[in-house]
Motif scaffolding. Structure first.
Motif, mmCIF file in Angstrom:
data_model
loop_
_atom_site.group_PDB
_atom_site.id
_atom_site.type_symbol
_atom_site.label_atom_id
_atom_site.label_comp_id
_atom_site.label_asym_id
_atom_site.label_seq_id
_atom_site.Cartn_x
_atom_site.Cartn_y
_atom_site.Cartn_z
ATOM 1 N N ALA A 130 0.871 -1.187 0.000
ATOM 2 C CA ALA A 130 0.000 0.000 0.000
ATOM 3 C C ALA A 130 0.903 1.230 0.000
ATOM 4 C CB ALA A 130 -0.876 -0.011 1.238
ATOM 5 N N GLY A 131 0.567 2.189 -0.829
ATOM 6 C CA GLY A 131 1.383 3.403 -0.927
ATOM 7 C C GLY A 131 2.270 3.399 -2.163
ATOM 8 N N ASP A 132 2.457 2.237 -2.802
ATOM 9 C CA ASP A 132 3.334 2.168 -3.983
ATOM 10 C C ASP A 132 2.758 2.931 -5.174
ATOM 11 O OD1 ASP A 132 5.226 0.742 -2.681
ATOM 12 O OD2 ASP A 132 4.737 -1.215 -3.568
ATOM 13 N N PHE A 133 1.421 2.916 -5.324
ATOM 14 C CA PHE A 133 0.793 3.596 -6.473
ATOM 15 C C PHE A 133 -0.322 4.492 -5.948
ATOM 16 C CE2 PHE A 133 2.505 -0.477 -7.897
ATOM 17 C CZ PHE A 133 3.485 0.018 -8.736
ATOM 18 N N PRO A 134 0.068 5.648 -5.411
ATOM 19 C CA PRO A 134 -0.898 6.487 -4.688
ATOM 20 C C PRO A 134 -2.076 6.941 -5.541
ATOM 21 C CG PRO A 134 1.298 7.532 -4.772
ATOM 22 C CD PRO A 134 1.444 6.160 -5.351
ATOM 23 N N GLU A 135 -1.855 7.200 -6.824
ATOM 24 C CA GLU A 135 -2.988 7.676 -7.640
ATOM 25 C C GLU A 135 -3.998 6.555 -7.886
ATOM 26 O OE1 GLU A 135 -3.928 10.554 -8.111
ATOM 27 O OE2 GLU A 135 -2.129 11.681 -7.614
ATOM 28 N N SER A 136 -3.521 5.347 -8.099
ATOM 29 C CA SER A 136 -4.443 4.209 -8.282
ATOM 30 C C SER A 136 -5.211 3.964 -6.988
ATOM 31 C CB SER A 136 -3.672 2.946 -8.654
ATOM 32 O OG SER A 136 -3.065 3.120 -9.916
ATOM 33 N N GLU A 137 -4.520 4.079 -5.875
ATOM 34 C CA GLU A 137 -5.157 3.824 -4.581
ATOM 35 C C GLU A 137 -6.196 4.901 -4.281
ATOM 36 O OE1 GLU A 137 -1.961 3.047 -1.697
ATOM 37 O OE2 GLU A 137 -0.951 1.885 -3.252
ATOM 38 N N ARG A 138 -5.845 6.155 -4.599
ATOM 39 C CA ARG A 138 -6.800 7.258 -4.364
ATOM 40 C C ARG A 138 -8.016 7.088 -5.281
ATOM 41 N NH1 ARG A 138 -7.497 12.845 -5.828
ATOM 42 N NH2 ARG A 138 -5.823 12.832 -7.369
ATOM 43 N N ALA A 139 -7.749 6.736 -6.552
ATOM 44 C CA ALA A 139 -8.867 6.552 -7.488
ATOM 45 C C ALA A 139 -9.809 5.464 -6.967
ATOM 46 C CB ALA A 139 -8.337 6.202 -8.877
ATOM 47 N N SER A 140 -9.261 4.378 -6.461
ATOM 48 C CA SER A 140 -10.131 3.282 -6.026
ATOM 49 C C SER A 140 -10.983 3.691 -4.816
ATOM 50 C CB SER A 140 -9.337 2.013 -5.758
ATOM 51 O OG SER A 140 -8.497 2.233 -4.666
ATOM 52 N N ARG A 141 -10.551 4.717 -4.084
ATOM 53 C CA ARG A 141 -11.368 5.211 -2.955
ATOM 54 C C ARG A 141 -12.395 6.244 -3.405
ATOM 55 N NH1 ARG A 141 -6.217 5.448 -0.440
ATOM 56 N NH2 ARG A 141 -6.079 7.663 -0.915
ATOM 57 N N GLU A 142 -12.128 6.892 -4.545
ATOM 58 C CA GLU A 142 -12.960 8.058 -4.908
ATOM 59 C C GLU A 142 -13.932 7.845 -6.069
ATOM 60 O OE1 GLU A 142 -9.727 11.480 -3.520
ATOM 61 O OE2 GLU A 142 -10.221 11.304 -5.648
ATOM 62 N N VAL A 143 -13.672 6.844 -6.928
ATOM 63 C CA VAL A 143 -14.456 6.772 -8.173
ATOM 64 C C VAL A 143 -15.866 6.223 -7.968
ATOM 65 C CG1 VAL A 143 -12.498 6.602 -9.750
ATOM 66 C CG2 VAL A 143 -13.474 4.504 -8.762
ATOM 67 N N LEU A 144 -16.765 6.728 -8.774
ATOM 68 C CA LEU A 144 -18.134 6.215 -8.798
ATOM 69 C C LEU A 144 -18.683 6.399 -10.215
ATOM 70 C CD1 LEU A 144 -20.281 4.962 -6.914
ATOM 71 C CD2 LEU A 144 -21.314 7.228 -6.772
ATOM 72 N N SER A 145 -19.116 5.294 -10.831
ATOM 73 C CA SER A 145 -19.657 5.363 -12.192
ATOM 74 C C SER A 145 -21.171 5.452 -12.137
ATOM 75 C CB SER A 145 -19.227 4.134 -12.994
ATOM 76 O OG SER A 145 -17.811 4.116 -13.089
ATOM 77 N N LEU A 146 -21.718 6.326 -12.969
ATOM 78 C CA LEU A 146 -23.168 6.585 -13.002
ATOM 79 C C LEU A 146 -23.793 5.904 -14.220
ATOM 80 C CD1 LEU A 146 -23.189 10.462 -12.320
ATOM 81 C CD2 LEU A 146 -23.148 8.584 -10.658
ATOM 82 N N PRO A 147 -25.113 5.739 -14.228
ATOM 83 C CA PRO A 147 -25.770 5.211 -15.439
ATOM 84 C C PRO A 147 -25.488 6.155 -16.610
ATOM 85 C CG PRO A 147 -27.311 5.336 -13.582
ATOM 86 C CD PRO A 147 -26.069 6.038 -13.144
ATOM 87 N N ILE A 148 -25.081 5.624 -17.753
ATOM 88 C CA ILE A 148 -24.711 6.494 -18.887
ATOM 89 C C ILE A 148 -25.249 5.950 -20.213
ATOM 90 C CG2 ILE A 148 -22.432 5.396 -19.183
ATOM 91 C CD1 ILE A 148 -23.117 9.169 -19.571
#
Ligand SMILES: Cc1ncc(COP(=O)(O)O)c(C=O)c1O
Length: 381
Positions: A341-359
């Motif tokens: 944990a911490g090796d790929f901070p942007e991937s880790e942050r994305a996995s905490r923040e992303v949400l996909s909506l109906p499109i």
């Protein structure tokens, strides 16, 4: 006295394929009937005709149908000569199959982080990884959510090292990078026809694209166990063919694809406008200037208090999904690769923040407004 009840609103699912079925039901029925009458179910004319049309659609010389997007990746890695002990660079923020295929090909995945804006491979970090890993034989960038990775930078780095680039375009059929289509931006491109993709089959299906005649010939042989002549094998391939039925269905559906893509792009612009108007404190998808046509297989926000927001939307029967909740370098099955944990901070942050909506393209403006309104309301509450 009667209490005022909130009006019951219709659910907005993440995806509803029944909404598009009526559009081509008759044509698909006829196509299926044609295959049934022929009693020819494996490869054959239907697959050839679809491959020709799909190659033209992607702007490449060859398209080779296979059983799934995962197999497309595996076949592409085999065709490019990846073998035991090699390393292949990819991103940890992707669907599992990207790295799974590398392992199946006998190689080791080496991860580089994503750029925060596009969620795709960070070419700057790729350069640093290539400089210290002599065993890297290929680069496997992903065009996540339907927007292309920065391919010129990636291809240039690969050329200077004399290694191949394979596009994971599973989510990106018809996406354009500087006006050129995904699947034709490197040596090989891999596509999925999983039903939720913009071009979905009635089951599993996949395809590899290339402009290289030699690679196309290898792929055609590898998908039938490695034989060019029946019962004679030049290489050890697999059984991975596109069914004639799926090809016949895809031949019908591909003619609707541009209309659907335009619908998705229109819906994406609608969400972006509406969320901004409502002042929702989310980050909407941002297209880099080189992404000249994002096809929005997913419309993905970065959202503060993402999990609570998702719960609130679920309670209102609005479908959402997290693609993907745990980056690959932290998955149990890749523990032996030694990442932390911490090796790929942007991937880790994305996995905490992303949400996909109906499109999906059939959503109405009022459904889009309902979703955007529910998001804004969550943050006001
Ligand atoms: C980025 C990515 N790569 C590979 C795949 C694998 O495709 P399939 O599900 O057709 O095997 C998918 C499909 O979900 C994907 O999204």
């Amino acid at each position: 006295m009667k209490t005022a009840e909130k009006p019951q609103l219709a659910p907005v699912p993440l995806l509803d394929l029944r909404k598009q079925y009526g559009l081509f039901k008759k044509e698909v029925g006829q196509a299926i009937e044609r295959v049934l009458e022929s009693q020819h179910f494996i490869l054959g004319e239907e697959v050839q005709a679809f491959e020709k049309r799909a190659a033209e659609y992607c702007g490449v010389r060859h398209a080779v149908g296979c059983a799934s997007g995962s197999d497309a990746l595996f076949l592409a890695l085999l065709a490019s000569g990846i073998r035991l002990g090699d390393e292949v660079v990819t991103v940890p923020f992707t669907f599992f199959a990207t790295a799974g295929a590398i392992v199946h090909a006998g190689a080791t995945p080496v991860f580089v982080d994503i750029e925060p804006g596009t969620f795709n491979m960070d070419a700057g970090q790729l350069a640093a990884v290539l400089a210290r890993r002599p065993k890297v034989r290929a680069i496997l960038p992903v065009h996540l959510y339907g927007g292309c990775a920065d391919m010129d930078a990636i291809v240039e780095l690969a050329r200077s090292r004399g290694i191949s680039v394979i596009e994971d375009a599973a989510q990106a059929i018809g996406a354009e990078y500087k006006g050129r289509r995904a699947g034709g931006l490197a040596e090989l491109g891999c596509f999925s026809f999983f039903p939720s993709k913009n071009l979905g089959a009635f089951g599993d299906g996949g395809m590899v694209t290339t402009n290289d005649d030699g690679l196309a010939e290898k792929l055609r042989s590898l998908r039938v166990h490695g034989s060019k002549k029946k019962y004679y094998y030049d290489a050890v391939g697999v059984n991975s063919r596109l069914d004639s039925l799926q090809a016949a269905i895809l031949r019908v559906k591909i003619e609707y694809l541009d209309g659907w893509t335009e619908g998705r792009r229109r819906n994406a612009a609608h969400y972006t406008r509406k969320l901004d108007e409502l002042g929702a404190p989310v980050t909407v998808p941002e297209a880099a200037p080189y992404q000249t046509r994002h096809i929005f297989n997913q419309y993905t926000l970065r959202a503060p208090r993402r999990d609570e927001l998702r719960q609130a939307l679920t309670a209102q029967e609005i479908g959402t999904e997290v693609y993907y909740p745990l980056p690959l370098h932290l998955q149990k099955c890749f523990a032996s690769l030694g990442y932390r944990a911490g090796d790929f901070p942007e991937s880790e942050r994305a996995s905490r923040e992303v949400l996909s909506l109906p499109i999906y393209p059939e959503l109405s403006p009022s459904e889009l407004d309902r979703v955007a309104g529910a998001i804004a309301e969550f943050y006001q509450g």
